[in-house]
Design a protein around this motif. Structure first.
Motif, PDB file in Angstrom:
ATOM      1  N   ASN A 140       0.820  -1.209   0.000  1.00 56.29           N
ATOM      2  CA  ASN A 140       0.000   0.000   0.000  1.00 56.29           C
ATOM      3  C   ASN A 140       0.855   1.261   0.000  1.00 56.29           C
ATOM      4  O   ASN A 140       0.502   2.268  -0.626  1.00 56.29           O
ATOM      5  CB  ASN A 140      -0.938   0.003   1.208  1.00 56.29           C
ATOM      6  N   ASN A 141       1.980   1.207   0.724  1.00 59.75           N
ATOM      7  CA  ASN A 141       2.844   2.379   0.758  1.00 59.75           C
ATOM      8  C   ASN A 141       3.626   2.562  -0.528  1.00 59.75           C
ATOM      9  O   ASN A 141       4.239   3.610  -0.733  1.00 59.75           O
ATOM     10  CB  ASN A 141       3.790   2.287   1.960  1.00 59.75           C
ATOM     11  N   ALA A 142       3.592   1.538  -1.389  1.00 59.46           N
ATOM     12  CA  ALA A 142       4.161   1.697  -2.729  1.00 59.46           C
ATOM     13  C   ALA A 142       3.148   2.310  -3.685  1.00 59.46           C
ATOM     14  O   ALA A 142       3.500   2.674  -4.813  1.00 59.46           O
ATOM     15  CB  ALA A 142       4.625   0.346  -3.271  1.00 59.46           C
ATOM     16  N   GLY A 143       1.888   2.443  -3.257  1.00 58.13           N
ATOM     17  CA  GLY A 143       0.843   2.991  -4.109  1.00 58.13           C
ATOM     18  C   GLY A 143       1.143   4.386  -4.627  1.00 58.13           C
ATOM     19  O   GLY A 143       1.046   4.631  -5.843  1.00 58.13           O
ATOM     20  N   PRO A 144       1.520   5.331  -3.747  1.00 56.76           N
ATOM     21  CA  PRO A 144       1.832   6.674  -4.249  1.00 56.76           C
ATOM     22  C   PRO A 144       2.973   6.665  -5.254  1.00 56.76           C
ATOM     23  O   PRO A 144       2.907   7.331  -6.284  1.00 56.76           O
ATOM     24  CB  PRO A 144       2.217   7.434  -2.973  1.00 56.76           C
ATOM     25  N   ASN A 145       4.016   5.899  -4.953  1.00 54.82           N
ATOM     26  CA  ASN A 145       5.152   5.840  -5.866  1.00 54.82           C
ATOM     27  C   ASN A 145       4.775   5.191  -7.192  1.00 54.82           C
ATOM     28  O   ASN A 145       5.221   5.614  -8.264  1.00 54.82           O
ATOM     29  CB  ASN A 145       6.295   5.056  -5.218  1.00 54.82           C
ATOM     30  N   THR A 146       3.922   4.164  -7.123  1.00 56.25           N
ATOM     31  CA  THR A 146       3.463   3.514  -8.348  1.00 56.25           C
ATOM     32  C   THR A 146       2.675   4.492  -9.211  1.00 56.25           C
ATOM     33  O   THR A 146       2.865   4.566 -10.433  1.00 56.25           O
ATOM     34  CB  THR A 146       2.591   2.295  -8.008  1.00 56.25           C
ATOM     35  N   GLY A 147       1.773   5.251  -8.582  1.00 53.85           N
ATOM     36  CA  GLY A 147       1.005   6.244  -9.324  1.00 53.85           C
ATOM     37  C   GLY A 147       1.883   7.321  -9.932  1.00 53.85           C
ATOM     38  O   GLY A 147       1.685   7.724 -11.087  1.00 53.85           O
ATOM     39  N   ASN A 148       2.865   7.788  -9.150  1.00 52.14           N
ATOM     40  CA  ASN A 148       3.783   8.791  -9.680  1.00 52.14           C
ATOM     41  C   ASN A 148       4.567   8.248 -10.863  1.00 52.14           C
ATOM     42  O   ASN A 148       4.802   8.952 -11.860  1.00 52.14           O
ATOM     43  CB  ASN A 148       4.759   9.236  -8.577  1.00 52.14           C
ATOM     44  N   LEU A 149       4.980   6.988 -10.745  1.00 54.86           N
ATOM     45  CA  LEU A 149       5.738   6.370 -11.828  1.00 54.86           C
ATOM     46  C   LEU A 149       4.884   6.215 -13.077  1.00 54.86           C
ATOM     47  O   LEU A 149       5.335   6.483 -14.205  1.00 54.86           O
ATOM     48  CB  LEU A 149       6.250   5.006 -11.368  1.00 54.86           C
ATOM     49  N   ILE A 150       3.630   5.793 -12.899  1.00 55.04           N
ATOM     50  CA  ILE A 150       2.707   5.690 -14.042  1.00 55.04           C
ATOM     51  C   ILE A 150       2.591   7.040 -14.756  1.00 55.04           C
ATOM     52  O   ILE A 150       2.666   7.125 -15.985  1.00 55.04           O
ATOM     53  CB  ILE A 150       1.324   5.211 -13.569  1.00 55.04           C
ATOM     54  N   ALA A 151       2.432   8.094 -13.948  1.00 63.32           N
ATOM     55  CA  ALA A 151       2.282   9.427 -14.536  1.00 63.32           C
ATOM     56  C   ALA A 151       3.550   9.871 -15.263  1.00 63.32           C
ATOM     57  O   ALA A 151       3.500  10.353 -16.399  1.00 63.32           O
ATOM     58  CB  ALA A 151       1.911  10.426 -13.450  1.00 63.32           C
ATOM     59  N   LEU A 152       4.705   9.707 -14.601  1.00 60.46           N
ATOM     60  CA  LEU A 152       5.956  10.183 -15.194  1.00 60.46           C
ATOM     61  C   LEU A 152       6.312   9.435 -16.471  1.00 60.46           C
ATOM     62  O   LEU A 152       6.866  10.011 -17.410  1.00 60.46           O
ATOM     63  CB  LEU A 152       7.085  10.041 -14.167  1.00 60.46           C
ATOM     64  N   LEU A 153       5.998   8.129 -16.505  1.00 62.52           N
ATOM     65  CA  LEU A 153       6.351   7.332 -17.676  1.00 62.52           C
ATOM     66  C   LEU A 153       5.394   7.536 -18.845  1.00 62.52           C
ATOM     67  O   LEU A 153       5.767   7.328 -19.996  1.00 62.52           O
ATOM     68  CB  LEU A 153       6.391   5.836 -17.299  1.00 62.52           C
ATOM     69  N   SER A 154       4.171   7.925 -18.540  1.00 64.81           N
ATOM     70  CA  SER A 154       3.164   7.965 -19.602  1.00 64.81           C
ATOM     71  C   SER A 154       2.717   9.356 -20.006  1.00 64.81           C
ATOM     72  O   SER A 154       2.169   9.534 -21.101  1.00 64.81           O
ATOM     73  CB  SER A 154       1.928   7.165 -19.158  1.00 64.81           C
ATOM     74  N   VAL A 155       2.926  10.352 -19.160  1.00 68.04           N
ATOM     75  CA  VAL A 155       2.287  11.645 -19.405  1.00 68.04           C
ATOM     76  C   VAL A 155       2.801  12.314 -20.686  1.00 68.04           C
ATOM     77  O   VAL A 155       2.027  12.978 -21.396  1.00 68.04           O
ATOM     78  CB  VAL A 155       2.468  12.585 -18.186  1.00 68.04           C
ATOM     79  N   THR A 156       4.067  12.134 -21.014  1.00 62.25           N
ATOM     80  CA  THR A 156       4.583  12.751 -22.245  1.00 62.25           C
ATOM     81  C   THR A 156       3.873  12.188 -23.474  1.00 62.25           C
ATOM     82  O   THR A 156       3.451  12.931 -24.370  1.00 62.25           O
ATOM     83  CB  THR A 156       6.103  12.531 -22.361  1.00 62.25           C
ATOM     84  N   ALA A 157       3.731  10.863 -23.493  1.00 61.19           N
ATOM     85  CA  ALA A 157       3.040  10.230 -24.619  1.00 61.19           C
ATOM     86  C   ALA A 157       1.571  10.619 -24.666  1.00 61.19           C
ATOM     87  O   ALA A 157       1.013  10.878 -25.745  1.00 61.19           O
ATOM     88  CB  ALA A 157       3.183   8.710 -24.530  1.00 61.19           C
ATOM     89  N   VAL A 158       0.946  10.687 -23.482  1.00 70.30           N
ATOM     90  CA  VAL A 158      -0.474  11.037 -23.424  1.00 70.30           C
ATOM     91  C   VAL A 158      -0.684  12.485 -23.868  1.00 70.30           C
ATOM     92  O   VAL A 158      -1.637  12.787 -24.600  1.00 70.30           O
ATOM     93  CB  VAL A 158      -1.037  10.806 -22.003  1.00 70.30           C
TER      94      VAL A 158
END
Length: 410
Positions: A140-158
């Motif tokens: 659960n404490n990896a949740g924020p980091n996972t979300g941040n990683l999803i955003a950082l890896l995908s936001v440029t393409a999106v």
């Protein structure tokens, strides 16, 4: 504690929905920070408005403070449903016609995320046996980091695909809507009150906010964690906008988020294996401070990148263990854990909002170097705090246990 009557399959489904819901809350928060320049330009701002992130922080303060009360009033399943619904406010934010309305949707996002976060650990305490709780608390404490990683890896393409910042926010918000629907079908409540026939239902309020405020651990934990929270918030939500760092600032933030994943995995293993977790806390504190100061003070792109990679790892290697500490308090129940976490996150986000606003002001008025130096100095509270936290793993037992010599004297 109520009996664990949820089937293993249902328990894992609940855990995954909660984990993903919080991850996409964090992704929406991160994406909102990344598109801040586009949003600010459209609404006529010439600088970075700290209110975009502070609206979420303010909401998290309020949300954390009332989360335990909402949990008691609505019950676990409905509380999670309401929190997920509020995180879907980003969908409305994509249609905002004024900056004020956009900030309101960010506030609702933060409020929902705060309440959701408080619900997660009590669900772990209820759904899983003690020997497995550290695994899922770490996840659960990896949740924020996972979300941040999803955003950082995908936001440029999106952004390249969708173009408008509004469409980008809407894209990530849709995932929160889907998870809300899944929760309505798969979520399950549990009785907060003790099932003992002789225990009146009023026992669910036996551990109240005033009881939590008397816990010395609350203040030790708050002092320790607030420096790390501020540093992580700055590095993930403000630092990517830095145009003058020796390496691309968004790449540095990505490395911190990326290496936090293996750090969390190793941290979960260590949380279950290490006999003295306080040693891990102190190692993490020393390494974190050395790496962060070196990263912001050096002129070498290679050294700064290496420090960022190691920084994400050492931050998260101790996080799973740290957030098992409230469950190790004497008499820990879902209700007590919820109250302690409510008070902790309320205080933590109050300080985080204040210090974050000061750092943004420093950046706007005195430059990025001064702002990052202030961040580094404040982060030292984590290192100092590791020497204040109770050692629940010491041989003589928990602080509330009678010392061995007194037992022998009796």
């Amino acid at each position: 504690m109520p009996p664990k009557v949820i089937s293993p399959r249902r328990s894992f489904a609940i855990e995954m929905i909660l984990f993903l819901a919080y991850s996409f809350f964090s992704a929406s928060w991160m994406v909102g920070s990344i598109i801040t320049p586009d949003m600010a330009a459209e609404f006529g701002f010439s600088h970075v408005p700290s209110s975009v992130n502070n609206a979420i922080s303010a909401a998290k303060i309020l949300g954390n403070f009332v989360a335990a009360w909402i949990l008691v009033k609505l019950g676990p399943k409905r509380t999670v449903a309401v929190s997920c619904l509020l995180t879907c406010a980003v969908v409305a934010g994509s249609f905002a016609t004024s900056f004020s309305f956009f900030i309101i949707t960010r506030f609702l996002l933060g409020f929902g995320g705060a309440v959701l976060m408080i619900c997660m650990t009590p669900y772990v305490v209820y759904c899983f046996e003690p020997k497995r709780q550290s695994l899922f608390i770490g996840l659960n404490n990896a949740g924020p980091n996972t979300g941040n990683l999803i955003a950082l890896l995908s936001v440029t393409a999106v952004r390249g695909w969708l173009g408008s910042w509004r469409h980008v926010i809407l894209f990530y918000g849709i995932f929160s809507v889907v998870l809300l629907i899944l929760w309505l079908f798969a979520g399950k409540s549990y009785p907060i009150a003790e099932p003992d026939q002789d225990a009146p239902k009023k026992r669910l309020a036996a551990y109240r906010y005033r009881d939590g405020l008397r816990e010395p651990f609350l203040y030790q934990f708050l002092f320790t964690m607030t420096g790390r929270l501020v540093m992580y918030t700055v590095m993930l939500y403000l630092f990517p906008l830095n145009p003058d760092f020796t390496v691309d600032a968004q790449f540095i933030s990505l490395m911190i988020a990326l290496t936090g994943i293996p750090g969390t995995v190793i941290g979960i293993i260590l949380a279950r294996k290490m006999k003295r977790q306080i040693t891990l806390f102190r190692f993490s504190g020393i390494a974190q401070s050395l790496l962060f100061f070196t990263m912001i003070l050096c002129d070498s792109p290679v050294l700064a990148t290496v420090c960022a990679i190691l920084l994400g790892f050492v931050i998260f290697i101790s996080t799973p263990s740290l957030f098992t500490l409230p469950t190790k308090l004497p008499g820990a129940t879902p209700q007590k854990v919820a109250v302690i976490l409510t008070l902790y996150w309320t205080g933590a986000y109050s300080l985080q909002m204040l210090i974050y606003a000061i750092i943004v002001r420093m950046v706007n008025q005195h430059g990025w170097y001064i702002g990052m130096l202030v961040t580094a100095l404040y982060s030292l509270t984590f290192l100092i705090g590791t020497f204040l936290l109770p050692d629940f793993d010491r041989p003589q037992g928990r602080p509330a246990d009678p010392p061995p010599q007194e037992t022998e004297a009796e």
